[in-house]
Scaffold this motif. Structure first.
Motif, PDB file in Angstrom:
ATOM      1  N   LYS A 245       0.873  -1.182   0.000  1.00 16.43           N
ATOM      2  CA  LYS A 245       0.000   0.000   0.000  1.00 16.43           C
ATOM      3  C   LYS A 245       0.901   1.221   0.000  1.00 16.43           C
ATOM      4  N   PHE A 246       0.422   2.318  -0.582  1.00 23.62           N
ATOM      5  CA  PHE A 246       1.250   3.511  -0.672  1.00 23.62           C
ATOM      6  C   PHE A 246       0.585   4.740  -0.060  1.00 23.62           C
ATOM      7  N   ALA A 247       1.413   5.497   0.656  1.00 23.77           N
ATOM      8  CA  ALA A 247       1.018   6.818   1.156  1.00 23.77           C
ATOM      9  C   ALA A 247       1.836   7.813   0.346  1.00 23.77           C
ATOM     10  N   ALA A 248       1.268   8.974   0.038  1.00 20.70           N
ATOM     11  CA  ALA A 248       2.020   9.928  -0.786  1.00 20.70           C
ATOM     12  C   ALA A 248       1.661  11.365  -0.428  1.00 20.70           C
ATOM     13  N   SER A 249       2.509  12.280  -0.894  1.00 17.18           N
ATOM     14  CA  SER A 249       2.260  13.709  -0.673  1.00 17.18           C
ATOM     15  C   SER A 249       0.925  14.162  -1.259  1.00 17.18           C
ATOM     16  N   GLY A 250       0.539  13.576  -2.389  1.00 11.79           N
ATOM     17  CA  GLY A 250      -0.662  14.024  -3.093  1.00 11.79           C
ATOM     18  C   GLY A 250      -1.889  13.171  -2.781  1.00 11.79           C
ATOM     19  N   VAL A 251      -2.949  13.454  -3.519  1.00 12.18           N
ATOM     20  CA  VAL A 251      -4.221  12.742  -3.371  1.00 12.18           C
ATOM     21  C   VAL A 251      -4.207  11.499  -4.267  1.00 12.18           C
ATOM     22  N   LEU A 252      -4.699  10.388  -3.748  1.00 11.65           N
ATOM     23  CA  LEU A 252      -4.844   9.184  -4.571  1.00 11.65           C
ATOM     24  C   LEU A 252      -6.017   9.403  -5.524  1.00 11.65           C
ATOM     25  N   THR A 253      -5.721   9.518  -6.816  1.00 10.22           N
ATOM     26  CA  THR A 253      -6.797   9.811  -7.773  1.00 10.22           C
ATOM     27  C   THR A 253      -7.241   8.576  -8.545  1.00 10.22           C
ATOM     28  N   GLU A 254      -6.393   7.544  -8.575  1.00 10.39           N
ATOM     29  CA  GLU A 254      -6.735   6.332  -9.317  1.00 10.39           C
ATOM     30  C   GLU A 254      -5.999   5.148  -8.725  1.00 10.39           C
ATOM     31  N   LYS A 255      -6.630   3.977  -8.787  1.00 14.28           N
ATOM     32  CA  LYS A 255      -5.954   2.755  -8.351  1.00 14.28           C
ATOM     33  C   LYS A 255      -6.411   1.641  -9.277  1.00 14.28           C
ATOM     34  N   ASN A 256      -5.480   1.091 -10.039  1.00 15.45           N
ATOM     35  CA  ASN A 256      -5.832   0.052 -11.007  1.00 15.45           C
ATOM     36  C   ASN A 256      -5.052  -1.226 -10.722  1.00 15.45           C
ATOM     37  N   GLU A 257      -5.766  -2.348 -10.726  1.00 15.06           N
ATOM     38  CA  GLU A 257      -5.100  -3.607 -10.413  1.00 15.06           C
ATOM     39  C   GLU A 257      -4.883  -4.448 -11.658  1.00 15.06           C
ATOM     40  N   ASN A 258      -3.686  -4.983 -11.790  1.00 13.93           N
ATOM     41  CA  ASN A 258      -3.388  -5.988 -12.809  1.00 13.93           C
ATOM     42  C   ASN A 258      -3.280  -7.341 -12.120  1.00 13.93           C
ATOM     43  N   ASP A 259      -2.752  -8.351 -12.822  1.00 14.90           N
ATOM     44  CA  ASP A 259      -2.647  -9.674 -12.201  1.00 14.90           C
ATOM     45  C   ASP A 259      -1.778  -9.651 -10.948  1.00 14.90           C
ATOM     46  N   ASP A 260      -0.577  -9.078 -11.082  1.00 11.19           N
ATOM     47  CA  ASP A 260       0.369  -9.119  -9.962  1.00 11.19           C
ATOM     48  C   ASP A 260       0.656  -7.759  -9.346  1.00 11.19           C
ATOM     49  N   THR A 261       0.253  -6.716 -10.051  1.00  8.82           N
ATOM     50  CA  THR A 261       0.651  -5.382  -9.585  1.00  8.82           C
ATOM     51  C   THR A 261      -0.549  -4.452  -9.436  1.00  8.82           C
ATOM     52  N   THR A 262      -0.308  -3.380  -8.681  1.00 10.95           N
ATOM     53  CA  THR A 262      -1.295  -2.302  -8.572  1.00 10.95           C
ATOM     54  C   THR A 262      -0.634  -1.032  -9.078  1.00 10.95           C
ATOM     55  N   ILE A 263      -1.410  -0.243  -9.823  1.00 11.49           N
ATOM     56  CA  ILE A 263      -0.905   1.054 -10.282  1.00 11.49           C
ATOM     57  C   ILE A 263      -1.597   2.133  -9.463  1.00 11.49           C
ATOM     58  N   TRP A 264      -0.794   2.853  -8.706  1.00 13.17           N
ATOM     59  CA  TRP A 264      -1.303   3.916  -7.835  1.00 13.17           C
ATOM     60  C   TRP A 264      -1.039   5.255  -8.516  1.00 13.17           C
TER      61      TRP A 264
END
Ligand SMILES: [Zn+2]
Length: 520
Positions: A245-264
């Motif tokens: 899971k990721f925390a970041a300076s900005g706002v999480l605007t999208e989260k997309n899941e693939n087979d093995d990975t997540t794109i934050w």
């Protein structure tokens, strides 16, 4: 940054027990009457993507950064493509652009900027290098010949220079594209990776500041926070194995899941820097303060103190919004990670996991969270050259601690904290070469014992005395005016003095000369 090197006096020692008892009774009473608990918040829910709604932004033309990165925790690497839209806001043409590439400071044991000289704590498994490898650079659509047009320089190879074919006129924009890869060191530092954490602070090429002294090309000093940057817009995509899971300076605007990975995907406007922390241990708890969602990220076993951290963040933001001015970003994340103390980034702060794990004494967790939240106002919003004028953010963050304790614990505790601050500031008078000079470059400090009292306590004493000098009402007007005038911008010591004189209508030159050692 919060210095927690030495054991510090617990300002709540005497009254803490009483507070705990009153508090427990209060919670009990509330739960008996069926009221909502004081700590009502969204517990352990995932942070969900939302569109970015930011009511206030800088009105100046800004640089923008768009980065697509993928992190490979097993290999301790990250690959990325970074696109920068650079705008020349100076009134002269520029023939080159400089960027900081801080990860190179971690290449060698001799230059690695681990904090407080604590090597073993920073590298528990021994030293192993980290670095940044610049693969390709494009200026506009043209690929730059790395041999002739760009050079990596600086004491620790942390400066990237990009020469332009044609000089960039005032007001003009140019696009840069940089492909790079990172080797992340096994260090519990701003930039490092370990069993529980991926700390990405000062991890991407960031444009150096051009100011009245020209380009600021300081190395990554191991004392203080040797960073100086302008606010910019950010759009950051980070791909990682699904368990993170990721925390970041900005706002999480999208989260997309693939087979093995997540794109934050994270985004922010008018922000001074952009940090990210990843972990496969994160749980979250959140609560709103005005338009800001405060999110606490903590390891599963630390949910009790993780919620305390949320409360410290929430209460800090509330009082600082009232006393300094409104924090404009939609999120603020307080994040547990492996780090020696606390570290501020815009919209996100690192808080040491050791502070969450000591449930018997929450003072360290409290004061560190309060201090780093203070930096959201002084450093992140009101920017300053942290290399040449560190007191402008460290002393103001230290004073923020006093503001918090005054609000929530009363003047007695506040006075105690003021006394402690003044006496640790006095320690700097005896420090070698100090000579009462608070406004000085990081390179002139011999060590942390020299730097801490001068940049934190002696400067905070200046604010304590300024309040006595001009009175409460005028003092708060000074703080508000200073914040309002310089948020999203960069302020200097002179700017603060000018605001103080303008608002108070007093000649304060003697006051500041004495307190900051300006004439020395
Ligand atoms: Zn600090």
């Amino acid at each position: 940054l919060k210095i927690l090197k030495k054991p510090f006096r617990n300002p709540l020692k005497k009254s803490f027990k009483k507070i705990v008892i009153i508090f427990t009774l209060l919670i009990l009473a509330l739960s008996l009457t069926g009221c909502e608990s004081l700590f009502s918040s969204n517990e352990n829910t995932a942070v969900n993507p939302t569109p970015i709604v930011q009511t206030e932004r800088s009105s100046d033309p800004l640089n923008s950064y768009s980065i697509e990165a993928e992190v490979f925790p097993d290999k301790k690497t990250l690959t990325a493509t970074e696109k920068i839209s650079y705008v020349n806001t100076e009134n002269l043409s520029l023939s080159e652009i400089y960027l900081h590439i801080y990860p190179n400071a971690f290449r060698k044991k001799t230059t690695a900027p681990f904090l407080f000289d604590q090597f073993d704590a920073a590298y528990p498994d021994g030293f192993s290098p980290g670095n940044i490898d610049i693969k390709n650079i494009k200026v506009g659509n043209k690929i730059v010949d790395m041999k002739t047009y760009s050079s990596i320089s600086g004491k620790d190879s942390t400066i990237l220079k990009i020469k332009l074919d044609k000089s960039l006129k005032p007001g003009a924009r140019i696009s840069l594209e940089i492909d790079f890869s990172l080797l992340i060191p096994p260090a519990a530092e701003r930039f490092g990776i370990g069993a529980n954490y991926i700390n990405l602070g000062n991890w991407y090429p960031i444009v150096a500041v051009y100011d009245q002294n020209g380009w600021n090309l300081d190395p990554y000093y191991s004392i203080g926070d040797p960073f100086y940057s302008d606010v910019a817009d950010y759009n950051i995509k980070i791909t990682a194995p699904k368990k993170y899971k990721f925390a970041a300076s900005g706002v999480l605007t999208e989260k997309n899941e693939n087979d093995d990975t997540t794109i934050w995907t994270f985004a922010s406007y008018s922000m001074r820097d952009f940090a990210i922390i990843g972990s496969d241990k994160f749980f979250t708890s959140s609560k709103k303060v005005g338009d800001t969602n405060v999110i606490s990220y903590f390891y599963k076993n630390d949910s009790t103190t993780g919620k305390e951290a949320l409360d410290f963040g929430v209460k800090s933001l509330k009082i600082f919004n009232e006393k300094f001015g409104t924090y404009p970003y939609p999120t603020y994340s307080v994040v547990e990670t492996s780090f020696p103390s606390g570290m501020e980034y815009p919209g996100l702060v690192y808080i040491s996991d050791t502070l969450y794990q000591d449930q018997s004494n929450l003072t360290g967790l409290a004061i560190t969270t309060i201090h780093e939240t203070g930096h959201q106002y002084f450093y992140a919003l009101v920017g300053n050259d942290q290399i040449d004028e560190a007191w402008l953010d460290e002393s103001f963050a230290t004073y923020s601690e006093i503001v918090y304790y005054e609000k929530y614990y009363g003047t007695k505790i506040m006075n105690q904290l003021e006394e402690d601050t003044i006496s640790s500031g006095k320690a700097s008078i005896v420090a070698k070469d100090f000579n009462g000079k608070v406004v000085r470059a990081l390179s002139t400090f011999n060590n942390w014992d020299d730097y801490g009292p001068a940049a934190y306590s002696y400067g905070a004493t200046t604010l304590i005395d300024l309040r006595k000098e001009v009175g409460d009402k005028v003092f708060w007007n000074i703080m508000k005016s200073y914040f309002t005038k310089y948020k999203f911008k960069i302020a200097t010591t002179n700017d603060f003095i000018n605001v103080s004189e303008l608002v108070s209508g007093k000649d304060l030159s003697k006051f500041f000369n004495i307190h900051l050692g300006l004439a020395n």
